[in-house]
Design an enzyme around this catalytic site. Structure first.
Site, mmCIF file in Angstrom:
data_model
loop_
_atom_site.group_PDB
_atom_site.id
_atom_site.type_symbol
_atom_site.label_atom_id
_atom_site.label_comp_id
_atom_site.label_asym_id
_atom_site.label_seq_id
_atom_site.Cartn_x
_atom_site.Cartn_y
_atom_site.Cartn_z
ATOM 1 N N SER A 143 -10.969 8.670 42.658
ATOM 2 C CA SER A 143 -12.126 8.876 43.395
ATOM 3 C C SER A 143 -12.517 8.512 44.885
ATOM 4 O O SER A 143 -12.908 9.405 45.272
ATOM 5 C CB SER A 143 -13.277 7.649 42.497
ATOM 6 O OG SER A 143 -13.251 7.829 41.234
ATOM 7 N N ARG A 157 -17.187 3.235 49.622
ATOM 8 C CA ARG A 157 -17.682 2.007 48.376
ATOM 9 C C ARG A 157 -18.948 2.235 48.007
ATOM 10 O O ARG A 157 -19.424 2.354 46.756
ATOM 11 C CB ARG A 157 -17.584 0.736 48.766
ATOM 12 C CG ARG A 157 -17.602 -0.636 47.413
ATOM 13 C CD ARG A 157 -16.690 -0.264 46.567
ATOM 14 N NE ARG A 157 -15.188 -0.532 46.809
ATOM 15 C CZ ARG A 157 -14.085 -0.279 46.093
ATOM 16 N NH1 ARG A 157 -14.615 -0.037 44.783
ATOM 17 N NH2 ARG A 157 -13.069 -0.444 46.519
ATOM 18 N N HIS A 197 -18.782 5.618 46.273
ATOM 19 C CA HIS A 197 -18.262 5.439 45.135
ATOM 20 C C HIS A 197 -19.295 4.948 43.949
ATOM 21 O O HIS A 197 -19.317 5.161 42.777
ATOM 22 C CB HIS A 197 -17.123 4.506 45.108
ATOM 23 C CG HIS A 197 -16.293 4.154 43.793
ATOM 24 N ND1 HIS A 197 -16.575 3.289 43.161
ATOM 25 C CD2 HIS A 197 -15.397 4.861 43.259
ATOM 26 C CE1 HIS A 197 -15.561 3.149 42.241
ATOM 27 N NE2 HIS A 197 -14.895 4.272 42.059
#
Length: 206
Positions: free
Chosen positions: A13, A36, A39
């Site tokens: 990812s 992050r 994600h």
């Protein structure tokens, strides 16, 4: 066949996110935080709307390394923060949304429990703030800063919504305090947690 291993899924990812991000104005460390956020949400807009101010990242890393209490405006923010990583620090999380004093104060003042939670947090000497849901929490935090009652080490200010969210973050960005915020309506408890997780991974490793 599909990928089953959690860390392999995360690694892949992050590789996809890195490809899409391309060249940005973020530092390498800031990029880790933004990745992050992306994600967590699946939303690449965060590479355009995340705003770091007043050396937020270095200050937050130092604050977490030093230890202390981190305020979260909701249970959801606290729930999303990686407890294994947190346990490797001297930090603890605290929220007051269900505190009886907060409930009573909210009724008396005719404002949100999130705003009243700020007053309780400040009264307990908390100076690290993570706000992912309530614009009123940011507005109240800025008021108590103006009153000289608190000087935050850092503020994560990413409330989501259509009433006051964008405005509260705009107001936060006018203050000379270490902060990360998002431009516009996007954000949320999961985004706030993802920011703290990214910082925790910098401090204690993955």
């Amino acid at each position: 066949m599909y990928v089953k291993k959690p860390m392999e899924i995360e690694k892949k990812s992050m590789e996809i996110i890195e490809e899409i991000m391309g060249d940005t104005y973020f530092s390498e460390e800031e990029k880790l935080v933004v990745k992050r956020m992306i994600h967590t949400t699946g939303d690449f807009d965060y590479r355009k709307i995340a705003v770091f101010q007043n050396d937020f990242l270095n200050t937050a890393v130092k604050g977490i390394k030093a230890g202390g209490t981190i305020f979260t405006d909701t249970k959801m923010v606290a729930a999303g923060i990686n407890k294994t990583a947190l346990s490797k620090t001297s930090c603890q999380l605290k929220y007051f949304i269900d505190d009886k004093k907060v409930v009573e104060l909210s009724k008396t003042l005719g404002t949100t429990r999130s705003a009243c939670s700020i007053d309780i947090a400040v009264s307990e000497g908390i100076d690290m703030f993570v706000i992912g849901n309530a614009p009123t929490a940011i507005f109240r935090l800025l008021e108590v800063i103006d009153e000289g009652k608190v000087n935050p080490k850092f503020v994560v200010g990413v409330p989501v919504g259509f009433v006051g969210a964008a405005e509260s973050k705009e107001s936060l960005r006018k203050y000379a305090i270490p902060s990360i915020s998002t431009v516009g309506t996007k954000g949320g408890s999961n985004v706030a947690a993802s920011i703290i997780n990214a910082i925790l991974y910098m401090v204690v490793g993955r």
